[in-house]
Design an enzyme around this catalytic site. Structure first.
Site, PDB file in Angstrom:
ATOM      1  N   ASP A   1       0.851  -1.179   0.000  1.00 32.48           N
ATOM      2  CA  ASP A   1       0.000   0.000   0.000  1.00 32.48           C
ATOM      3  C   ASP A   1       0.894   1.238   0.000  1.00 32.48           C
ATOM      4  O   ASP A   1       1.911   1.283   0.678  1.00 32.48           O
ATOM      5  CB  ASP A   1      -0.900  -0.033   1.239  1.00 32.48           C
ATOM      6  CG  ASP A   1      -1.942   1.059   1.232  1.00 32.48           C
ATOM      7  OD1 ASP A   1      -1.955   1.869   0.291  1.00 32.48           O
ATOM      8  OD2 ASP A   1      -2.751   1.098   2.175  1.00 32.48           O
ATOM      9  N   SER A   2       0.514   2.264  -0.746  1.00 29.95           N
ATOM     10  CA  SER A   2       1.379   3.427  -0.950  1.00 29.95           C
ATOM     11  C   SER A   2       1.633   4.238   0.316  1.00 29.95           C
ATOM     12  O   SER A   2       2.584   4.999   0.374  1.00 29.95           O
ATOM     13  CB  SER A   2       0.767   4.353  -2.000  1.00 29.95           C
ATOM     14  OG  SER A   2      -0.399   4.972  -1.485  1.00 29.95           O
TER      15      SER A   2
ATOM     16  N   PHE B   1      -3.241   6.393   2.728  1.00 30.43           N
ATOM     17  CA  PHE B   1      -4.281   6.327   3.752  1.00 30.43           C
ATOM     18  C   PHE B   1      -3.698   6.594   5.137  1.00 30.43           C
ATOM     19  O   PHE B   1      -4.305   7.280   5.962  1.00 30.43           O
ATOM     20  CB  PHE B   1      -4.973   4.963   3.727  1.00 30.43           C
ATOM     21  CG  PHE B   1      -6.053   4.824   4.766  1.00 30.43           C
ATOM     22  CD1 PHE B   1      -7.289   5.400   4.579  1.00 30.43           C
ATOM     23  CD2 PHE B   1      -5.820   4.135   5.951  1.00 30.43           C
ATOM     24  CE1 PHE B   1      -8.282   5.288   5.544  1.00 30.43           C
ATOM     25  CE2 PHE B   1      -6.805   4.021   6.916  1.00 30.43           C
ATOM     26  CZ  PHE B   1      -8.034   4.600   6.706  1.00 30.43           C
TER      27      PHE B   1
ATOM     28  N   ASP C   1      -7.904  -7.212   1.021  1.00 28.71           N
ATOM     29  CA  ASP C   1      -7.075  -7.304   2.220  1.00 28.71           C
ATOM     30  C   ASP C   1      -7.858  -6.717   3.376  1.00 28.71           C
ATOM     31  O   ASP C   1      -8.743  -5.875   3.171  1.00 28.71           O
ATOM     32  CB  ASP C   1      -5.751  -6.548   2.051  1.00 28.71           C
ATOM     33  CG  ASP C   1      -5.928  -5.047   2.280  1.00 28.71           C
ATOM     34  OD1 ASP C   1      -5.656  -4.573   3.405  1.00 28.71           O
ATOM     35  OD2 ASP C   1      -6.355  -4.336   1.342  1.00 28.71           O
TER      36      ASP C   1
END
Length: 380
Positions: A93-94, A97, A271
């Site tokens: 995930d980048s 968030f 996920d």
């Protein structure tokens, strides 16, 4: 771009899909659930445990791994796969968030996000260049673009600005991945569709990102506080506008029935921290709904959690697992996490089998009906 996703079959009664995704570290059969290994570990279990229960791909997190231990260190030690001892595919995930949910102070700019670390308050910056550089250091098989996740609820104008900014960042991430050779080396980059609860903005985001020809696409900005019917509505408002020949990933959710409902909406990958998080509190999943092992009724129960679900935890009775949980023994976290992750992975394996057999729609409706009826009976 080379062909990396085979759409093997589509369900005649729903939008469900059966697929196969190729990565640098192996094949992934979809629909699939990805255990969450945020900081280079799926909490309380080893890579061997994950292999034994059929995990095909796991998730790591750019934000956390860059803060600690640092992506350069991971790179210098051979990449994230070698660092954590997992030789299967990894999606990262980048961190977008986490910047919005964890950072103490943040300033969202057109070139990225300036923020303070949630660990020590250090001033940091994440833009497309930084996000892609970190994931290249980690050696991610699938790297996510930087995006802006609007809160729920949000004003339409604010959401529209977030969608436009996320689109610009996605295009920049893709260009960086092209120029650096990341894509040519067989790594994948997935774009993220935002739009909150505004159907037209989700369509606009999906279509504009599809035009950039990413290897895959994610539905982002759901399960951020909105009611479940609204969450499912937004997933259903997004998937029809994503390319059919690319994998689709809904980020960060959900319960077993939610997963099956989203498979029926055309989602391929999921996920969620739920199965590992609740395991640490004694909650386990069964086909008849979740079961709280802390309850007195399981004090002398000799049965395994689920009859016929073959994993290491099945060697132990509910009574023993309850004892470990109430005693605060660390082993309870490991055993219950093994069970819950296997339950999720087995559910996706069943979904794949019923898609292959052509009876997914009737099976998934019956499965959800049994689960929700059992959950309601336990609450009564």
């Amino acid at each position: 771009m080379s062909v990396h996703f085979d759409l093997l079959k589509t369900d005649s009664a729903t939008a469900a899909r059966r697929g196969r995704l190729r990565t640098r570290h192996g094949m992934v059969e979809t629909p699939i659930f990805m255990p969450v290994g945020t900081q280079g570990t799926v909490k309380s279990v080893t890579p061997t445990h994950l292999q034994d229960i059929g995990a095909q791909i796991i998730l790591g997190n750019t934000y956390h791994l860059n803060l600690r231990p640092g992506s350069e260190l991971v790179r210098d030690l051979g990449g994230l796969h070698r660092f954590m001892g997992w030789d299967g595919p990894i999606l990262t995930d980048s961190g977008g968030f986490q910047v919005f949910s964890l950072a103490k102070l943040r300033d969202i700019r057109d070139d990225g996000v300036a923020f303070q670390s949630h660990l020590d308050g250090a001033k940091l910056f994440l833009g497309p260049k930084e996000v892609m550089g970190i994931q290249q250091n980690l050696g991610s098989d699938i790297a996510m673009v930087l995006d802006e996740c609007p809160p729920w609820p949000c004003e339409r104008d604010d959401c529209a600005r977030a969608v436009a900014r996320s689109r610009r960042w996605a295009e920049q991430c893709r260009q960086i991945a092209t120029d650096s050779g990341f894509l040519a080396a067989g790594h994948h980059v997935f774009a993220i569709v935002q739009g909150s609860t505004f159907d037209d903005l989700r369509r606009e985001a999906a279509e504009s990102l599809a035009a950039l020809d990413f290897p895959g696409y994610a539905v982002g900005g759901v399960s951020v506080g909105e009611p479940e019917p609204e969450m499912l509505k937004q997933v259903g408002a997004t998937t029809p506008f994503l390319p059919a020949n690319k994998p689709r990933y809904t980020m960060g959710l959900g319960t077993p029935p939610q997963l099956l409902r989203m498979v029926a909406l055309g989602v391929d990958m999921f996920d969620c921290v739920l199965p590992t998080r609740v395991a640490r509190n004694g909650l386990v999943f069964t086909p008849d709904g979740p079961l709280n092992l802390r309850n007195e009724q399981y004090r002398a129960d000799p049965r395994p959690i689920v009859e016929g679900l073959a994993n290491y935890t099945a060697n132990f009775s509910r009574a023993y697992l309850r004892h470990l949980t109430l005693a605060g023994e660390i082993l309870s976290c490991t055993l219950l996490t093994i069970h819950n992750l296997h339950f999720y992975l087995d559910l996706m394996a069943q979904a794949r089998a019923h898609l292959d057999a052509g009876d997914f729609d009737s099976w998934h409706r019956a499965w959800i009906g049994r689960y929700e009826a059992g959950a309601a009976a336990r609450r009564a």
